[in-house]
Structure formats: C-alpha cells, structure tokens
Design a protein around this motif. Structure first.
Motif, PDB file in Angstrom:
ATOM      1  N   GLY A  34     -20.614 -57.624 -13.487  1.00 39.64           N
ATOM      2  CA  GLY A  34     -19.571 -57.875 -13.801  1.00 39.64           C
ATOM      3  C   GLY A  34     -18.413 -57.001 -13.652  1.00 39.64           C
ATOM      4  N   LEU A  35     -17.030 -57.164 -13.331  1.00 38.96           N
ATOM      5  CA  LEU A  35     -16.009 -56.406 -13.277  1.00 38.96           C
ATOM      6  C   LEU A  35     -14.619 -57.026 -13.931  1.00 38.96           C
ATOM      7  CD1 LEU A  35     -14.653 -54.034 -11.908  1.00 38.96           C
ATOM      8  CD2 LEU A  35     -13.870 -55.658 -10.149  1.00 38.96           C
ATOM      9  N   ARG A  36     -14.246 -56.052 -14.938  1.00 39.98           N
ATOM     10  CA  ARG A  36     -12.935 -56.550 -15.864  1.00 39.98           C
ATOM     11  C   ARG A  36     -11.882 -55.451 -15.517  1.00 39.98           C
ATOM     12  NH1 ARG A  36     -14.028 -56.345 -22.042  1.00 39.98           N
ATOM     13  NH2 ARG A  36     -14.142 -53.913 -21.576  1.00 39.98           N
ATOM     14  N   VAL A  37     -10.792 -56.227 -15.016  1.00 41.52           N
ATOM     15  CA  VAL A  37      -9.676 -55.339 -14.788  1.00 41.52           C
ATOM     16  C   VAL A  37      -8.574 -55.901 -15.770  1.00 41.52           C
ATOM     17  CG1 VAL A  37      -7.732 -54.912 -13.162  1.00 41.52           C
ATOM     18  CG2 VAL A  37     -10.121 -55.307 -12.202  1.00 41.52           C
ATOM     19  N   GLY A  38      -8.050 -54.817 -16.561  1.00 42.56           N
ATOM     20  CA  GLY A  38      -7.402 -55.279 -17.864  1.00 42.56           C
ATOM     21  C   GLY A  38      -7.931 -55.729 -18.917  1.00 42.56           C
ATOM     22  N   GLY A  39      -7.534 -57.188 -19.033  1.00 41.74           N
ATOM     23  CA  GLY A  39      -8.306 -57.779 -19.938  1.00 41.74           C
ATOM     24  C   GLY A  39      -9.026 -59.331 -19.385  1.00 41.74           C
ATOM     25  N   THR A  40      -8.970 -58.899 -17.956  1.00 38.83           N
ATOM     26  CA  THR A  40      -9.401 -60.145 -17.089  1.00 38.83           C
ATOM     27  C   THR A  40     -10.666 -60.002 -16.578  1.00 38.83           C
ATOM     28  OG1 THR A  40      -7.097 -60.866 -16.832  1.00 38.83           O
ATOM     29  CG2 THR A  40      -8.815 -62.081 -15.409  1.00 38.83           C
ATOM     30  N   TRP A  41     -11.691 -60.680 -16.878  1.00 37.51           N
ATOM     31  CA  TRP A  41     -12.850 -60.625 -16.111  1.00 37.51           C
ATOM     32  C   TRP A  41     -12.829 -61.081 -14.762  1.00 37.51           C
ATOM     33  CZ3 TRP A  41     -16.963 -57.946 -17.385  1.00 37.51           C
ATOM     34  CH2 TRP A  41     -17.312 -57.291 -18.601  1.00 37.51           C
ATOM     35  N   LEU A  42     -12.712 -60.386 -13.407  1.00 41.02           N
ATOM     36  CA  LEU A  42     -12.944 -60.983 -12.279  1.00 41.02           C
ATOM     37  C   LEU A  42     -14.214 -61.334 -11.716  1.00 41.02           C
ATOM     38  CD1 LEU A  42     -10.519 -58.293 -10.360  1.00 41.02           C
ATOM     39  CD2 LEU A  42      -9.957 -60.178 -11.518  1.00 41.02           C
ATOM     40  N   SER A  71     -18.095 -56.207  -2.717  1.00 33.26           N
ATOM     41  CA  SER A  71     -17.521 -54.982  -3.257  1.00 33.26           C
ATOM     42  C   SER A  71     -18.423 -54.302  -4.081  1.00 33.26           C
ATOM     43  CB  SER A  71     -15.933 -54.630  -3.532  1.00 33.26           C
ATOM     44  OG  SER A  71     -15.592 -53.368  -3.801  1.00 33.26           O
ATOM     45  N   LEU A  72     -18.857 -54.961  -5.051  1.00 33.08           N
ATOM     46  CA  LEU A  72     -19.561 -54.242  -6.281  1.00 33.08           C
ATOM     47  C   LEU A  72     -21.436 -54.131  -5.519  1.00 33.08           C
ATOM     48  CD1 LEU A  72     -18.561 -56.144  -9.345  1.00 33.08           C
ATOM     49  CD2 LEU A  72     -17.866 -54.089  -8.652  1.00 33.08           C
ATOM     50  N   LEU A  73     -21.611 -55.282  -4.926  1.00 31.01           N
ATOM     51  CA  LEU A  73     -23.140 -55.312  -4.189  1.00 31.01           C
ATOM     52  C   LEU A  73     -22.987 -53.865  -3.430  1.00 31.01           C
ATOM     53  CD1 LEU A  73     -23.640 -58.762  -3.404  1.00 31.01           C
ATOM     54  CD2 LEU A  73     -24.449 -57.545  -5.235  1.00 31.01           C
ATOM     55  N   ALA A  74     -21.972 -53.272  -2.521  1.00 33.59           N
ATOM     56  CA  ALA A  74     -21.988 -52.394  -1.680  1.00 33.59           C
ATOM     57  C   ALA A  74     -21.738 -51.266  -2.330  1.00 33.59           C
ATOM     58  CB  ALA A  74     -20.766 -52.713  -0.526  1.00 33.59           C
ATOM     59  N   GLY A  75     -21.466 -51.031  -3.531  1.00 38.88           N
ATOM     60  CA  GLY A  75     -21.320 -49.704  -4.158  1.00 38.88           C
ATOM     61  C   GLY A  75     -19.888 -49.473  -3.962  1.00 38.88           C
ATOM     62  N   ASP A  76     -19.063 -49.927  -3.552  1.00 41.59           N
ATOM     63  CA  ASP A  76     -17.746 -49.519  -2.846  1.00 41.59           C
ATOM     64  C   ASP A  76     -16.441 -49.480  -4.183  1.00 41.59           C
ATOM     65  OD1 ASP A  76     -18.280 -49.189  -0.209  1.00 41.59           O
ATOM     66  OD2 ASP A  76     -17.584 -51.084   0.417  1.00 41.59           O
ATOM     67  N   GLN A  77     -17.065 -50.117  -5.346  1.00 42.59           N
ATOM     68  CA  GLN A  77     -16.390 -50.217  -6.453  1.00 42.59           C
ATOM     69  C   GLN A  77     -17.203 -50.322  -7.690  1.00 42.59           C
ATOM     70  OE1 GLN A  77     -13.867 -53.755  -6.713  1.00 42.59           O
ATOM     71  NE2 GLN A  77     -12.573 -52.949  -8.250  1.00 42.59           N
ATOM     72  N   PRO A  78     -16.824 -49.471  -8.661  1.00 40.36           N
ATOM     73  CA  PRO A  78     -17.902 -49.501  -9.691  1.00 40.36           C
ATOM     74  C   PRO A  78     -17.673 -50.672 -10.637  1.00 40.36           C
ATOM     75  CG  PRO A  78     -15.964 -47.834 -10.245  1.00 40.36           C
ATOM     76  CD  PRO A  78     -15.946 -48.316  -8.554  1.00 40.36           C
ATOM     77  N   ALA A  79     -18.810 -51.184 -11.163  1.00 45.07           N
ATOM     78  CA  ALA A  79     -19.007 -52.324 -11.938  1.00 45.07           C
ATOM     79  C   ALA A  79     -18.639 -52.148 -13.221  1.00 45.07           C
ATOM     80  CB  ALA A  79     -20.228 -52.997 -11.916  1.00 45.07           C
ATOM     81  N   THR A  80     -18.037 -52.953 -14.086  1.00 46.61           N
ATOM     82  CA  THR A  80     -17.796 -52.886 -15.390  1.00 46.61           C
ATOM     83  C   THR A  80     -19.305 -53.047 -16.142  1.00 46.61           C
ATOM     84  OG1 THR A  80     -15.660 -53.680 -15.143  1.00 46.61           O
ATOM     85  CG2 THR A  80     -16.419 -53.689 -17.543  1.00 46.61           C
ATOM     86  N   THR A  81     -19.911 -54.030 -15.821  1.00 52.19           N
ATOM     87  CA  THR A  81     -21.147 -54.044 -16.256  1.00 52.19           C
ATOM     88  C   THR A  81     -22.266 -54.543 -15.364  1.00 52.19           C
ATOM     89  OG1 THR A  81     -21.064 -56.664 -16.446  1.00 52.19           O
ATOM     90  CG2 THR A  81     -20.241 -55.334 -18.505  1.00 52.19           C
ATOM     91  N   GLY A  82     -23.551 -54.146 -15.497  1.00 57.56           N
ATOM     92  CA  GLY A  82     -24.600 -54.604 -14.587  1.00 57.56           C
ATOM     93  C   GLY A  82     -25.041 -53.385 -13.820  1.00 57.56           C
TER      94      GLY A  82
END
Length: 287
Positions: A34-42, A71-82
């Motif tokens: 999962g990825l959350r930006v601000g208060g929104t789960w993308l 992007s999360l699968l690639a590791g290019d962006q850190p995940a909020t969860t998981g």
C-alpha cells in the motif's frame, strides 16, 4: 568513457549472480502492499505473485493505481505498508546492483539529460553486470535487444532527435539488454503505432515464453486479452480481480470499473476474446 562504463563503475560489484527462476515458480511477490500520500491511499492491501514464464497485464482506468503499483514493485518508491521480494531479495533493502540484476523497469517516460546515442542508451541496460562474468555477454545482449525492438538502424542516432515512439522502442531495447528475470513495463505501447504495438507485445510474449516473468501495465484491453496469460484489474487503488482473460474480461466487471458500456465477445473464427466500448453506429457508446 562510455555511458555503460561510467554506470558500471557506480553499480558493478562482485557478488553472487542470481539464478533465473524455474518456469512456474514465483519470481516476484508482494504482500499487503500500500501507498498513502497525505490522507489518501493511492494503493491498498495488494497481494500479488508473478511467476516465471508468464505475462501478467495490469489494467484499470486512470487513477486506479497501476503506475503506483509498478513503482512499488520495482522498489523505485518506498511503500507505506507491505513488502515486495524479487528473486528472494526484499526490494526495500536490496543493493541497487543486486536488484537491477533481477528486475528491469520500463517507465512511462524516459528522461535523459545528455544527448546519448541509441547504442549508448541500450548499453546502459548492461551496467548491472559490469565487473561480473556476465559482462562478456554485453555485445551479444545489446545486438539482440536492438533487433528485437526494431532499432538496429538507429544505433548512431541521438536519443533526443528520435520521435516519441522511437524513444519508447529504444528504452524497451535497454530493458531487454539488461537480461533480468523480471520485466516491469509501464504502458509500453502508449507512444507506439499499431504495427509497433504488436511488435513490442509479441516480444514481451516471447520473453515470457523463454522463462522471464513479465508484468505490463496496459490501457488497451484488446492487447491485454491477446497477449497476457492473466489480467489483473485495479480499481480505486485495490486489486479487484485477477485471472485468465476469458474469465476476467466480463461486461459487468468492466462496466463497473470503467463506467462505460462494454461489449465482450468471441471472435467468430479464432475464438479469441474481443473487447471494446459498446457503440451504436458512429455515435457515442450507449449510456
């Protein structure tokens, strides 16, 4: 100094080289992603396995979370969860060179600050193997990638002088040259004409048939139906369905996700799944 050599000095290091996964085994795995930006789960609560020897198409409307997932699968962006593991490595903690030897990423847009030639761009894909025994395969890998992407006649062209479609094909050749077991392709056909869309997807299909694990984010449902082993549907940041094209591509599901009348049928000769907006004559889709 070539672009490949310069990058190799940054990424190359002596390490145990990864073994290609056996066909059918899990090459990439995500749990609770999962990825959350601000208060929104993308993106939220995504579990996904990608097997060697398969092509998975990820589809969904704009804003569904497709590019975020890649992007999360690639590791290019850190995940909020998981967590995400590729070839047994956790992407959050893996050394960049180790990760690059296991997965190759084609972003939606490639931005280069210098006027590299196409040959230089494709050679960059070999940087993770600098200083290893696999480095001896560089020239063959580059030549094969240029041929597979239809770019052999462009090797001396400067990347900024290419059309958008030509740049996309050069970037795809770089991904092929990298020789990773997992390919993550973000809208690889978006800038291509009909002929080159088919060529690229046939090449991606060939990669899967040879044992690589391929994930492609696609907007074109027809391409997904034609070339993917399975289709994963994202909607509002969640994975809502996954399975074979004939199972997943149903009118009720697609109409709910895309908020548009959809027609799904079988080709009368080949039996292939055909999908598109439901239209009346030359007018707009039926409301």
């Amino acid at each position: 100094m070539s672009a490949r050599t310069a990058l190799g000095r940054l990424t190359g290091r002596r390490a145990a080289l990864p073994r290609p996964p056996e066909p059918g085994t899990v090459a990439l795995s995500a749990r609770g992603l999962g990825l959350r930006v601000g208060g929104t789960w993308l993106l939220k609560d995504v579990d996904l396995d990608l097997a060697a020897g398969s092509l998975l198409a990820v589809v969904g409307p704009n804003g569904a979370g497709k590019s975020t997932l890649l992007s999360l699968l690639a590791g290019d962006q850190p995940a909020t969860t998981g967590t995400v593991h590729v070839g047994g490595l956790g992407v959050a903690t893996a050394h960049p060179a180790d990760l690059a030897r296991r997965r190759a990423v084609l972003p939606q847009r490639a931005t280069l600050s210098f006027p590299f030639t196409v040959a230089d761009v494709v050679a960059m894909g070999r940087a993770p193997w600098a200083g290893t025994d696999v480095e001896d395969d560089d020239e063959d890998a580059i030549a094969h990638a240029l041929t597979a992407a239809g770019m052999t006649g462009f090797t001396h062209r400067r990347y900024p002088t290419l059309s958008g479609g030509e740049q996309a094909r050069a970037s795809f050749a770089r991904v092929l040259a990298q020789g990773a077991s997992v390919l993550l392709l973000d809208e690889p056909t978006a800038a291509l004409d009909l002929r080159h869309q088919e060529q690229l997807m046939r090449t991606a299909r060939d990669c899967a048939d040879r044992g690589q694990a391929v994930l492609a984010v696609l907007h074109d449902l027809q391409l997904a139906a034609a070339y993917a082993d399975e289709i994963a549907v994202l909607h509002a940041g969640r994975l809502v369905e996954r399975g074979e094209p004939g199972t997943v591509l149903t009118e009720p599901l697609l109409e709910e996700v895309y908020r548009l009348p959809i027609e799904v049928y079988r080709h009368p000769v080949t039996g292939a799944v055909m999908v598109g907006p439901r239209r009346h004559g030359k007018g707009t889709p039926t409301p």
